[in-house]
Each structure stands twice: as structure tokens, then as C-alpha cells.
Design a protein around this motif. Structure first.
Motif, short mmCIF file in Angstrom:
data_model
loop_
_atom_site.label_atom_id
_atom_site.label_comp_id
_atom_site.label_asym_id
_atom_site.label_seq_id
_atom_site.Cartn_x
_atom_site.Cartn_y
_atom_site.Cartn_z
N LYS A 109 0.87 -1.18 0.00
CA LYS A 109 0.00 0.00 0.00
C LYS A 109 0.90 1.23 0.00
O LYS A 109 1.81 1.34 0.82
CB LYS A 109 -0.90 0.01 1.24
CG LYS A 109 -1.80 1.24 1.31
CD LYS A 109 -2.75 1.16 2.50
CE LYS A 109 -3.60 2.42 2.58
NZ LYS A 109 -4.58 2.35 3.70
N GLN A 110 0.66 2.09 -0.97
CA GLN A 110 1.46 3.30 -1.07
C GLN A 110 0.53 4.51 -1.08
O GLN A 110 -0.55 4.45 -1.67
CB GLN A 110 2.27 3.31 -2.39
CG GLN A 110 3.13 2.09 -2.60
CD GLN A 110 3.71 2.03 -4.00
OE1 GLN A 110 4.39 2.95 -4.46
NE2 GLN A 110 3.43 0.96 -4.71
N ASP A 123 6.04 2.45 -6.69
CA ASP A 123 7.13 1.55 -6.35
C ASP A 123 6.80 0.17 -6.92
O ASP A 123 5.69 -0.32 -6.74
CB ASP A 123 7.29 1.49 -4.83
CG ASP A 123 8.54 0.77 -4.42
OD1 ASP A 123 9.49 1.46 -4.03
OD2 ASP A 123 8.55 -0.47 -4.48
N PRO A 124 7.76 -0.44 -7.59
CA PRO A 124 7.46 -1.75 -8.17
C PRO A 124 7.24 -2.84 -7.13
O PRO A 124 6.79 -3.93 -7.46
CB PRO A 124 8.70 -2.04 -9.02
CG PRO A 124 9.77 -1.17 -8.48
CD PRO A 124 9.10 0.04 -7.93
N SER A 135 -1.31 -8.61 -10.03
CA SER A 135 -2.61 -9.02 -10.54
C SER A 135 -3.74 -8.18 -9.99
O SER A 135 -4.90 -8.39 -10.33
CB SER A 135 -2.88 -10.50 -10.23
OG SER A 135 -2.59 -10.77 -8.87
N MET A 136 -3.40 -7.23 -9.14
CA MET A 136 -4.44 -6.33 -8.62
C MET A 136 -3.81 -4.97 -8.34
O MET A 136 -2.79 -4.88 -7.66
CB MET A 136 -5.04 -6.88 -7.33
CG MET A 136 -6.20 -6.05 -6.81
SD MET A 136 -6.81 -6.59 -5.19
CE MET A 136 -5.70 -5.70 -4.11
N ILE A 137 -4.42 -3.96 -8.91
CA ILE A 137 -4.01 -2.57 -8.65
C ILE A 137 -5.29 -1.80 -8.36
O ILE A 137 -6.17 -1.73 -9.20
CB ILE A 137 -3.30 -1.94 -9.86
CG1 ILE A 137 -2.06 -2.73 -10.25
CG2 ILE A 137 -2.94 -0.48 -9.58
CD1 ILE A 137 -1.49 -2.36 -11.61
N ILE A 138 -5.41 -1.27 -7.16
CA ILE A 138 -6.58 -0.47 -6.80
C ILE A 138 -6.07 0.90 -6.36
O ILE A 138 -5.27 0.99 -5.43
CB ILE A 138 -7.41 -1.12 -5.69
CG1 ILE A 138 -7.91 -2.49 -6.16
CG2 ILE A 138 -8.58 -0.23 -5.31
CD1 ILE A 138 -8.80 -3.21 -5.17
N ILE A 221 -3.13 0.25 -3.76
CA ILE A 221 -2.86 -1.09 -3.25
C ILE A 221 -2.48 -1.95 -4.44
O ILE A 221 -3.21 -2.00 -5.43
CB ILE A 221 -4.12 -1.71 -2.61
CG1 ILE A 221 -4.80 -0.74 -1.66
CG2 ILE A 221 -3.78 -3.03 -1.95
CD1 ILE A 221 -4.21 -0.65 -0.31
N THR A 222 -1.33 -2.61 -4.35
CA THR A 222 -0.92 -3.54 -5.41
C THR A 222 -0.69 -4.91 -4.79
O THR A 222 -0.25 -5.01 -3.64
CB THR A 222 0.36 -3.07 -6.12
OG1 THR A 222 1.35 -2.74 -5.12
CG2 THR A 222 0.12 -1.82 -6.95
#
Lengths: 224, 161
Positions: A109-110, A123-124, A135-138, A221-222
Motif C-alpha cells: 500500500k502506497q 514503487d514496483p 494481478s491487482m491494482i486499486i 494497493i498492489t
């Protein structure tokens, strides 16, 4: 008009010439009453006689409602819902959405504050298990209350491609496989997973740009 | 992403889900779910919207175009798509492709795109153009493609302006 004077005035439209009154000329919107007494004028005004004196003014109890209230899009419980007043017009149920975290999974979480005309690269993270793919980017963007509708946007670029738009929310998903480049979103611009070389966005990466003059807060959130 | 299994007693795998207006992390062994993102404060005024369901057959494509929902140039400001795969589909096969303005991306079980059309300084519009190709632009619409040979995907789509 803030008129505290209970003297009778005849505002029949064509003329207000009466004892104690003022003459209203037809092509003029001059002040029928002295503006220094609290009234206003100097604009086109139509007068309707609703009472001859203050005591005769009818009392009404009015509740104001916006009968042309526009529908709204909200997130309620586990659905995107379109509502109008108290009615649900339609919805998209996402209650069964579930992104599992497997033994090779990670998540991050950034939160950024993106200043006017600035960009951030997210950030990767540490998605080595899926070779940098998520597989998830919110993403949720929070705009200042004084921002106009045109200022409530961000641009996002994936792998340096054509920029796309984001308002308050963006959800991107894909499919990942352990130790393989698969059908996810490659967030890693580095060619080595030790990140020892230079970053090259064509390898991967997601950047957000604030094209407005207002600061924006972005939370992402990734997960893989 | 898996469809959340129903298991008794409550002991499910760890993962993200939406719950009571928030994005939470369900660690499978507790009813106290940590909140990672609030969603209940999301609020957008809409003028028009549409809801549709499509079955995307194997190796077929579908053009999402909503000329009548968009603004005077065919742009919309919110697109949400849910993809439902057969319950027997393994995790790594739960994907489809979507193409917009010539760029192709992947999508899993959910995608949400938002943003009101704006004019950039070079007079090119930015936004989500869902007008039928050829109406306002040659590049309108989003094409969804099912790349699988033996899976039908059900799409549920909400578009708002």
C-alpha cells in the motif's frame, strides 16, 4: 427586499404612483424605494402585488426539495450503486470479488501526495515471485474540496504508453503465474530484480501525473 | 483470483475483498478484517448510465460502445466491468484482453476506469471515449476479447456519465 417600512405601496406594474409611493417609469428599472433603506434595484424587476401591507403577507411553510436531483454513483456495502434520492436505479455487485494471496504473493500500500504538474512512479514492490507482475491494482485519488470537476483527474501511463485518465478510482486486475511473465501488470521498470541498472519504463511501470494546479492525494494497493 | 470459497467452520484463505464499503484483507481466521481502503466515501454525480450483461464466447470479441450515454463527443466518466469465469477455471486462466485506442491490456475479474473528459493543451481530448467507431472518432469504444478456446466469460458492465 429588506423593507421594514410598513407603509403601503402599490406595485401594480404599470405604475407605482401613489401617495407615499414612487413613480415607476415603464422603460426603467429605477429604484422604487430608496436602496439606502435596504432594498435593491438597478436590474429588470417584475412586481407582483401579493399584499397591500405587511400584515397581509401570507405565511407559508415551505420545504425545499430538488425535484431534479441527479442520480449518484456510490459504493454501498459490496456494490457500485446508482441511486436517485432513496431509490436504487441499478448496481454492480462485487461481493464475490476475491484476490487470494498465495504462498508467493506479496502486497503493498502506497500513499502519495502529488503536487501540481508533478508525476510519481509507483514503487514496483517486491513481486519477484511473478517477475514484477501484479494481478491487482486499486487506486483511490482524493482531490481538494475546492477542485473543479476538470481538476479531479490524473493521468496514468503504463509502460510509457498512451496516457489514460483516472478520476476518483481505478481498479486493474490480471492473472499471474509464479516465476513467469503472464497476464498481469508489469510494475517493474528494472531489467534486473536487484534493481542495479537504470529504470526503463518500457520494461514496466505505472506512473501517475497530476496535470492540474491542485495537489492530489493518491493511495494505491498492489498485489500479486 | 478465486471466487471466495464457502467453508465451515470459518477458516478461509487470505485475500482482498470488498466488505461493508471497504477493501479489506481477509486473513481467513478472524472476523476482524483490517481495512486497507475506504470505498464508502466514493460519490459521483451521474447524468446517465447503462447496465448490460454480455456472454463473451470463446475466442470472440465484444465492442463496448455507448454512444447515447456519453457526452456530446461520446465520452463517459465511469466504466466498471465484472468478469465471471466458470467455477472450474484455474486462477492463471482468469483473464481476458481489452483494447482501447489501439493499446491492448489484460483484465482479470474486475476493472474500474473513471475520469471526466478533459481537453489537453494540445487540443486532444483525454478520457474514455465510448462512442461507436466512426461516429465521433475512428477509435471509439473498448474491445473485449476472450482469448480462451474453451471458456465462456460473462461480463457485467456499468457505464456512467
Amino acid at each position: 427586499m429588506a423593507d421594514q417600512d410598513i407603509t403601503s405601496y402599490n406595485f401594480d406594474g404599470g405604475s407605482a404612483l401613489n401617495e407615499g409611493g414612487d413613480f415607476l417609469t415603464g422603460a426603467s428599472a429605477g429604484y422604487p424605494l430608496n436602496p439606502m433603506q435596504g432594498t435593491t434595484g438597478g436590474f429588470d424587476t417584475i412586481y407582483t402585488n401579493i399584499a397591500n401591507n405587511r400584515d397581509n403577507l401570507p405565511r407559508i411553510d415551505a420545504t425545499f426539495r430538488e425535484f431534479n436531483e441527479k442520480p449518484e454513483l456510490k459504493f454501498v456495502k459490496e456494490s457500485f450503486v446508482v441511486t436517485q434520492k432513496a431509490d436504487t436505479l441499478d448496481y454492480l455487485d462485487v461481493a464475490y470479488f476475491f484476490h487470494p494471496l498465495q504462498d508467493f504473493s506479496d502486497f503493498q500500500k502506497q500513499t502519495f501526495t502529488i503536487g501540481p504538474l508533478n508525476s510519481v512512479n509507483i514503487d514496483p514492490g517486491s513481486f519477484e515471485g511473478t517477475l514484477g507482475e501484479a494481478s491487482m491494482i486499486i487506486a483511490r485519488a482524493y482531490y481538494l474540496p475546492e477542485s473543479t470537476k476538470d481538476e479531479k483527474i490524473l493521468f496514468w501511463d503504463y509502460k510509457g504508453s498512451t496516457r489514460n485518465l483516472m478520476g476518483k478510482i481505478m481498479i486493474l486486475t490480471g492473472a499471474i503465474k509464479k516465476d513467469l511473465h503472464w497476464k498481469g501488470w508489469d510494475l517493474d521498470p528494472f531489467s534486473t530484480y536487484g534493481h542495479t541498472g537504470p529504470a526503463n519504463i518500457s520494461n514496466g511501470g505505472l506512473s501517475f501525473t497530476n496535470p492540474t494546479s491542485k495537489t492530489v492525494k493518491l493511495t494505491i494497493i498492489t498485489a500479486n | 483470483m478465486a471466487t471466495k470459497p464457502i467453508t465451515c467452520p470459518y477458516d478461509e484463505g487470505t485475500g482482498f475483498k470488498f466488505y461493508r464499503g471497504n477493501l479489506v484483507l481477509d486473513e481467513g481466521n478472524t472476523m476482524k478484517l483490517p481495512i486497507y481502503l475506504e470505498m464508502r466515501d466514493l460519490l459521483e454525480e451521474t447524468v446517465s448510465f447503462s447496465k448490460s450483461r454480455v456472454t463473451l464466447k470463446s475466442e470472440r470479441s465484444f465492442l463496448l460502445e455507448q454512444t447515447n450515454i456519453g457526452d456530446d463527443l461520446g465520452y463517459v466518466s465511469f466504466i466498471a466491468i465484472k468478469a465471471v469465469f466458470p467455477s472450474t477455471t484455474v486462477e492463471s486462466r482468469k483473464y481476458l484482453e481489452w483494447t482501447y485506442l489501439g493499446n491492448t491490456y489484460y483484465m482479470g475479474e474486475l476493472m474500474v476506469l473513471s475520469g471526466k473528459r478533459i481537453s489537453a493543451t494540445d487540443s486532444i481530448y483525454e478520457g474514455w471515449l465510448l462512442s461507436k467507431p466512426g461516429v465521433y472518432s475512428d477509435l471509439g469504444g473498448i474491445v473485449f476479447t476472450n482469448p480462451h478456446t474453451n471458456i465462456d466469460i460473462k461480463l457485467e458492465i456499468l457505464v456512467c456519465k
